[in-house]
Design a protein around this motif. Structure first.
Motif, PDB file in Angstrom:
ATOM      1  N   GLU A  72      -3.621   7.670  61.417  1.00 64.84           N
ATOM      2  CA  GLU A  72      -3.908   8.829  62.271  1.00 64.84           C
ATOM      3  C   GLU A  72      -2.676   9.736  62.395  1.00 64.84           C
ATOM      4  OE1 GLU A  72      -4.917   9.697  66.928  1.00 64.84           O
ATOM      5  OE2 GLU A  72      -5.636   7.833  66.054  1.00 64.84           O
ATOM      6  N   VAL A  73      -1.516   9.153  62.605  1.00 64.67           N
ATOM      7  CA  VAL A  73      -0.270   9.928  62.692  1.00 64.67           C
ATOM      8  C   VAL A  73       0.009  10.604  61.354  1.00 64.67           C
ATOM      9  CG1 VAL A  73       2.236   9.783  62.968  1.00 64.67           C
ATOM     10  CG2 VAL A  73       0.731   8.547  64.538  1.00 64.67           C
ATOM     11  N   CYS A  74      -0.156   9.882  60.262  1.00 66.27           N
ATOM     12  CA  CYS A  74       0.100  10.442  58.937  1.00 66.27           C
ATOM     13  C   CYS A  74      -0.779  11.660  58.661  1.00 66.27           C
ATOM     14  CB  CYS A  74      -0.100   9.398  57.850  1.00 66.27           C
ATOM     15  SG  CYS A  74       1.194   8.139  57.837  1.00 66.27           S
ATOM     16  N   GLN A  75      -2.040  11.588  59.041  1.00 65.87           N
ATOM     17  CA  GLN A  75      -2.949  12.712  58.821  1.00 65.87           C
ATOM     18  C   GLN A  75      -2.497  13.937  59.612  1.00 65.87           C
ATOM     19  OE1 GLN A  75      -6.879  11.313  59.737  1.00 65.87           O
ATOM     20  NE2 GLN A  75      -7.021  10.084  57.878  1.00 65.87           N
ATOM     21  N   CYS A  76      -2.057  13.725  60.843  1.00 66.79           N
ATOM     22  CA  CYS A  76      -1.608  14.839  61.689  1.00 66.79           C
ATOM     23  C   CYS A  76      -0.338  15.459  61.117  1.00 66.79           C
ATOM     24  CB  CYS A  76      -1.350  14.342  63.108  1.00 66.79           C
ATOM     25  SG  CYS A  76      -0.712  15.627  64.200  1.00 66.79           S
ATOM     26  N   VAL A  77       0.595  14.647  60.715  1.00 69.42           N
ATOM     27  CA  VAL A  77       1.861  15.136  60.175  1.00 69.42           C
ATOM     28  C   VAL A  77       1.640  15.860  58.854  1.00 69.42           C
ATOM     29  CG1 VAL A  77       4.092  14.406  59.236  1.00 69.42           C
ATOM     30  CG2 VAL A  77       3.266  13.418  61.366  1.00 69.42           C
ATOM     31  N   ALA A  78       0.743  15.362  58.038  1.00 69.27           N
ATOM     32  CA  ALA A  78       0.500  15.954  56.724  1.00 69.27           C
ATOM     33  C   ALA A  78      -0.276  17.265  56.801  1.00 69.27           C
ATOM     34  CB  ALA A  78      -0.253  14.964  55.831  1.00 69.27           C
ATOM     35  N   ASP A  79      -0.929  17.529  57.916  1.00 73.96           N
ATOM     36  CA  ASP A  79      -1.716  18.760  58.057  1.00 73.96           C
ATOM     37  C   ASP A  79      -0.789  19.895  58.501  1.00 73.96           C
ATOM     38  OD1 ASP A  79      -3.605  20.711  58.359  1.00 73.96           O
ATOM     39  OD2 ASP A  79      -4.802  19.628  59.847  1.00 73.96           O
ATOM     40  N   VAL A  80       0.041  20.375  57.580  1.00 71.39           N
ATOM     41  CA  VAL A  80       1.084  21.349  57.907  1.00 71.39           C
ATOM     42  C   VAL A  80       0.519  22.702  58.321  1.00 71.39           C
ATOM     43  CG1 VAL A  80       2.856  20.226  56.519  1.00 71.39           C
ATOM     44  CG2 VAL A  80       1.421  21.996  55.482  1.00 71.39           C
ATOM     45  N   GLU A  81      -0.693  23.021  57.944  1.00 68.44           N
ATOM     46  CA  GLU A  81      -1.308  24.275  58.378  1.00 68.44           C
ATOM     47  C   GLU A  81      -1.680  24.201  59.853  1.00 68.44           C
ATOM     48  OE1 GLU A  81      -1.507  27.034  56.686  1.00 68.44           O
ATOM     49  OE2 GLU A  81      -0.904  26.231  54.747  1.00 68.44           O
ATOM     50  N   GLU A  82      -2.276  23.095  60.263  1.00 72.96           N
ATOM     51  CA  GLU A  82      -2.755  22.965  61.640  1.00 72.96           C
ATOM     52  C   GLU A  82      -1.642  22.615  62.624  1.00 72.96           C
ATOM     53  OE1 GLU A  82      -5.242  23.444  64.669  1.00 72.96           O
ATOM     54  OE2 GLU A  82      -5.705  23.908  62.595  1.00 72.96           O
ATOM     55  N   ASN A  83      -0.639  21.852  62.204  1.00 70.88           N
ATOM     56  CA  ASN A  83       0.404  21.442  63.151  1.00 70.88           C
ATOM     57  C   ASN A  83       1.529  22.462  63.285  1.00 70.88           C
ATOM     58  OD1 ASN A  83       2.167  21.025  60.977  1.00 70.88           O
ATOM     59  ND2 ASN A  83       1.852  18.811  60.951  1.00 70.88           N
ATOM     60  N   GLY A  84       1.473  23.555  62.537  1.00 70.76           N
ATOM     61  CA  GLY A  84       2.436  24.629  62.701  1.00 70.76           C
ATOM     62  C   GLY A  84       3.668  24.556  61.812  1.00 70.76           C
ATOM     63  N   VAL A  85       3.807  23.498  61.037  1.00 72.34           N
ATOM     64  CA  VAL A  85       4.979  23.354  60.180  1.00 72.34           C
ATOM     65  C   VAL A  85       5.055  24.471  59.143  1.00 72.34           C
ATOM     66  CG1 VAL A  85       6.082  21.894  58.427  1.00 72.34           C
ATOM     67  CG2 VAL A  85       5.212  20.868  60.526  1.00 72.34           C
ATOM     68  N   MET A  86       3.945  24.790  58.490  1.00 70.65           N
ATOM     69  CA  MET A  86       3.949  25.840  57.470  1.00 70.65           C
ATOM     70  C   MET A  86       4.315  27.191  58.081  1.00 70.65           C
ATOM     71  SD  MET A  86       3.811  26.580  54.314  1.00 70.65           S
ATOM     72  CE  MET A  86       3.113  25.105  53.610  1.00 70.65           C
ATOM     73  N   ALA A  87       3.747  27.507  59.230  1.00 68.12           N
ATOM     74  CA  ALA A  87       4.050  28.779  59.893  1.00 68.12           C
ATOM     75  C   ALA A  87       5.524  28.851  60.280  1.00 68.12           C
ATOM     76  CB  ALA A  87       3.167  28.956  61.125  1.00 68.12           C
ATOM     77  N   ALA A  88       6.097  27.751  60.767  1.00 62.74           N
ATOM     78  CA  ALA A  88       7.512  27.737  61.135  1.00 62.74           C
ATOM     79  C   ALA A  88       8.397  27.953  59.910  1.00 62.74           C
ATOM     80  CB  ALA A  88       7.864  26.423  61.826  1.00 62.74           C
ATOM     81  N   LEU A  89       8.040  27.353  58.773  1.00 60.34           N
ATOM     82  CA  LEU A  89       8.802  27.550  57.542  1.00 60.34           C
ATOM     83  C   LEU A  89       8.695  28.982  57.040  1.00 60.34           C
ATOM     84  CD1 LEU A  89       8.030  24.233  55.636  1.00 60.34           C
ATOM     85  CD2 LEU A  89      10.210  24.921  56.660  1.00 60.34           C
ATOM     86  N   GLN A  90       7.495  29.568  57.151  1.00 59.41           N
ATOM     87  CA  GLN A  90       7.311  30.953  56.723  1.00 59.41           C
ATOM     88  C   GLN A  90       8.110  31.906  57.620  1.00 59.41           C
ATOM     89  OE1 GLN A  90       2.982  30.664  56.782  1.00 59.41           O
ATOM     90  NE2 GLN A  90       2.956  31.182  54.600  1.00 59.41           N
ATOM     91  N   LEU A  91       8.146  31.613  58.915  1.00 56.36           N
ATOM     92  CA  LEU A  91       8.936  32.435  59.823  1.00 56.36           C
ATOM     93  C   LEU A  91      10.421  32.326  59.486  1.00 56.36           C
ATOM     94  CD1 LEU A  91       9.279  34.228  62.324  1.00 56.36           C
ATOM     95  CD2 LEU A  91       9.363  32.113  63.678  1.00 56.36           C
TER      96      LEU A  91
END
Length: 135
Positions: A45-64
């Motif tokens: 469950e944790v792995c799925q959340c961490v890997a979902d970079v679009e939904e958890n905001g990681v991708m947006a933070a990297l783009q910013l």
């Protein structure tokens, strides 16, 4: 390292060397936590959340971050031409829930499309007072 297109632009050779050593130190320190994760992996469950970079905001933070490095001061709130803005002061402030007052969640910002349009929207919607580095 004294090539103009090496690594982070607008840094002197000394600043690039310091950054390189800083990153080596960071990765060396991260190794301890990586090894702990290898010994005791998180749940599926944790792995799925961490890997979902679009939904958890990681991708947006990297783009910013990429936008701020390429266009220092773009989120300052000042009406300046990105080409004339000061160099960027790299600071390592990581926040999982980075949010903006005018636009809500950073995940909602669309980094896609024409670069001029993205810059215009970023200057309006991603204002956080970051002026970059004044030299």
């Amino acid at each position: 390292m004294n090539k103009p297109d090496f690594g982070i632009t607008n840094f002197s050779t000394l600043e690039q060397i310091v950054h390189t050593f800083h990153m080596a130190e960071l990765w060396n320190n991260a190794k301890k936590y990586y090894n702990q994760l290898k010994q005791a992996p998180p749940s599926e469950e944790v792995c799925q959340c961490v890997a979902d970079v679009e939904e958890n905001g990681v991708m947006a933070a990297l783009q910013l971050l990429a936008l701020k490095i390429k266009y220092p001061g773009i989120t300052s709130g000042k009406d300046e031409d990105p080409a004339t803005m000061p160099q960027y002061d790299v600071q390592y402030n990581v926040a999982y829930n980075y949010r903006f007052k005018k636009n809500g969640d950073i995940k909602d910002f669309n980094f896609e499309g024409d670069e001029d349009d993205v810059l215009k929207r970023a200057r309006e919607q991603l204002v956080d007072g970051d002026e970059g580095m004044a030299k």
